[in-house]
Design an enzyme around this catalytic site. Structure first.
Site, PDB file in Angstrom:
ATOM      1  CE  LYS A  11      18.987  -9.436 -49.706  1.00  0.00           C
ATOM      2  NZ  LYS A  11      18.818  -8.533 -48.868  1.00  0.00           N
TER       3      LYS A  11
HETATM    4  O1  6AU Z   1      21.665  -8.807 -39.096  1.00  0.00           O
HETATM    5  P1  6AU Z   1      19.994  -8.434 -39.101  1.00  0.00           P
HETATM    6  O2  6AU Z   1      19.508 -10.028 -38.652  1.00  0.00           O
HETATM    7  O3  6AU Z   1      19.348  -7.965 -38.607  1.00  0.00           O
HETATM    8  O4  6AU Z   1      20.025  -8.473 -40.511  1.00  0.00           O
HETATM    9  C1  6AU Z   1      20.596  -9.022 -42.027  1.00  0.00           C
HETATM   10  C2  6AU Z   1      20.696  -7.427 -42.913  1.00  0.00           C
HETATM   11  C3  6AU Z   1      19.357  -7.550 -43.423  1.00  0.00           C
HETATM   12  C4  6AU Z   1      19.081  -8.463 -44.585  1.00  0.00           C
HETATM   13  O5  6AU Z   1      18.339  -8.095 -45.691  1.00  0.00           O
HETATM   14  C5  6AU Z   1      20.190  -8.576 -45.514  1.00  0.00           C
HETATM   15  O6  6AU Z   1      21.171  -8.452 -43.879  1.00  0.00           O
HETATM   16  N1  6AU Z   1      20.729 -10.355 -45.598  1.00  0.00           N
HETATM   17  C6  6AU Z   1      21.420 -10.393 -46.662  1.00  0.00           C
HETATM   18  C7  6AU Z   1      21.722  -9.843 -47.775  1.00  0.00           C
HETATM   19  C8  6AU Z   1      23.490  -8.613 -47.075  1.00  0.00           C
HETATM   20  O7  6AU Z   1      21.681  -9.625 -48.905  1.00  0.00           O
HETATM   21  C9  6AU Z   1      20.902 -11.475 -47.495  1.00  0.00           C
HETATM   22  C10 6AU Z   1      20.792 -12.671 -46.594  1.00  0.00           C
HETATM   23  O8  6AU Z   1      21.389 -14.216 -47.096  1.00  0.00           O
HETATM   24  N2  6AU Z   1      20.583 -13.027 -45.177  1.00  0.00           N
HETATM   25  C11 6AU Z   1      20.258 -11.559 -44.536  1.00  0.00           C
HETATM   26  O9  6AU Z   1      19.969 -11.040 -43.199  1.00  0.00           O
HETATM   27  O10 6AU Z   1      19.713  -6.190 -43.861  1.00  0.00           O
END
Ligand code: 6AU
Length: 260
Positions: free
Chosen positions: A93
C-alpha cells in the site's frame, strides 16, 4: 461486460503481463482465491504457502509484520510459488511521494521489487507513486493494484476519489494489473482484475473496523474476480481444507456469472 467474460478470454485482453498470467492461472487452476498470509513468523508463512498453495492463484503478504524476516525467506517462498503456480503479491500500500516510494519498493530490508510480482498502491498521493514503481528496477514483469475502495468501516473515500483513482489507473495500462475495490466499478475494462478483500463465510466484522461479505456476494453482487481471504483461512484448524472450501464456493459463483 467484464463480469460475463471468462478469465480465459480476458487473459488476452490484459495489457499488464502479470494480469495476463494471473488470468491464465485462474483459468487453468480453477481458482480465484487469494490468501492473505498475515502471519508474524517466517516458518509459519512457508508452511501456510505449502498448505494453501494448491488452491490459490495469489499469496498476499504483509512482509513487514514478520518478526524474524530474513532475505533467505524469499528463495523458498519463490520456489513454493513456482511449484504450486501462484503469484506473490506484497500488499505494501505505497502512499508517499514518488522518491520515497522508489526507496520503499527497491531498498530497505525487504527489496520488494526483487520478488513481488504484484504490489498495492494508494492513489491519494498522485501519479508520482506510479511513476516511481514504473521506473524502478527489479522484476521484469510486475503489476500494480490501485486501491479505489476499501473494506474498513468509516473510511474517508468518496465518489470523486473513486472516479479519479479509476482515471489514474487508465493512464498506466501497462503497469496497472487491476483495482482493489468493493463494487463492480470498471465493467468496461475486462483486461483489469478486480481484487476484493473483506471475505468470510462466518464473520460479519472484526473488532477493528473490518467488514466482511460472503464469497457468493463478493463475486455475484460486488464484481470480485479475485477474492482475498485472510483469517477465514489462517484462523482455521486445517488451513488447506479451509482454502479448498473458499476456492470451491468462489469458483462456483464465478461459473454462475460467466456467460460463455
Ligand atoms: O480476511 P482478513 O480480514 O483477515 O484480511 C484481509 C486482508 C488484510 C488486509 O490488509 C487486506 O486484506 N485488505 C485490503 C488489501 C488487500 O489491500 C484492502 C481493504 O480494503 N481491506 C483489506 O482487508 O491483509
Amino acid at each position: 461486460d467484464r463480469l460475463s467474460l471468462s478469465f480465459k478470454s480476458r487473459a488476452k485482453l490484459a495489457r499488464n503481463p502479470v494480469a495476463g498470467e494471473l488470468f491464465e492461472i485462474m483459468s487453468s487452476k480453477k481458482t480465484t482465491l487469494c490468501v492473505a498470509a498475515d502471519l508474524t513468523n517466517s516458518t509459519d508463512l512457508l508452511n501456510l504457502a505449502e498448505e494453501v498453495g494448491p488452491h490459490i492463484c495469489i499469496l498476499k503478504t504483509h512482509i513487514d509484520i514478520l518478526e524474524d524476516f530474513h532475505l533467505n525467506l524469499i528463495k523458498p517462498l519463490i520456489e513454493i510459488a513456482q511449484r504450486h503456480n501462484f503469484i506473490l503479491f506484497e500488499d505494501r500500500k505505497f502512499a508517499d511521494i514518488g522518491k520515497t516510494v522508489e526507496y520503499q519498493y527497491s531498498s530497505g530490508v525487504y527489496h520488494i521489487s526483487l520478488w513481488a510480482s504484484l504490489v498495492t498502491a494508494h492513489s491519494l498521493m498522485g501519479k508520482g507513486v506510479l511513476d516511481a514503481l514504473k521506473r524502478s528496477g527489479g522484476l521484469y514483469k510486475r503489476g500494480v493494484f490501485l486501491l479505489a475502495e476499501v473494506s474498513s468501516a468509516g473510511n474517508l473515500i468518496n465518489d470523486g476519489y473513486v472516479k479519479a483513482t479509476l482515471a489514474m489507473a487508465e493512464e498506466y495500462p501497462e503497469l496497472i494489473a487491476g483495482v482493489v475495490c468493493q463494487s463492480p466499478l470498471f465493467r468496461a475494462h475486462p483486461g483489469l482484475v478486480q481484487l476484493t478483500p473483506g471475505v468470510s463465510l462466518d464473520a460479519e466484522k472484526d473488532a477493528l473496523g473490518q467488514r466482511y461479505a460472503s464469497p457468493r456476494n463478493v463475486v455475484l453482487e460486488r464484481g470480485a474476480d479475485v477474492a482475498v481471504v485472510g483469517r477465514g483461512v489462517t484462523g482455521a484448524k486445517d488451513r488447506g481444507a479451509a482454502a479448498q472450501k473458499y476456492r470451491e464456493v468462489l469458483w462456483e459463483a464465478y461459473l454462475g456469472r460467466v456467460e460463455e
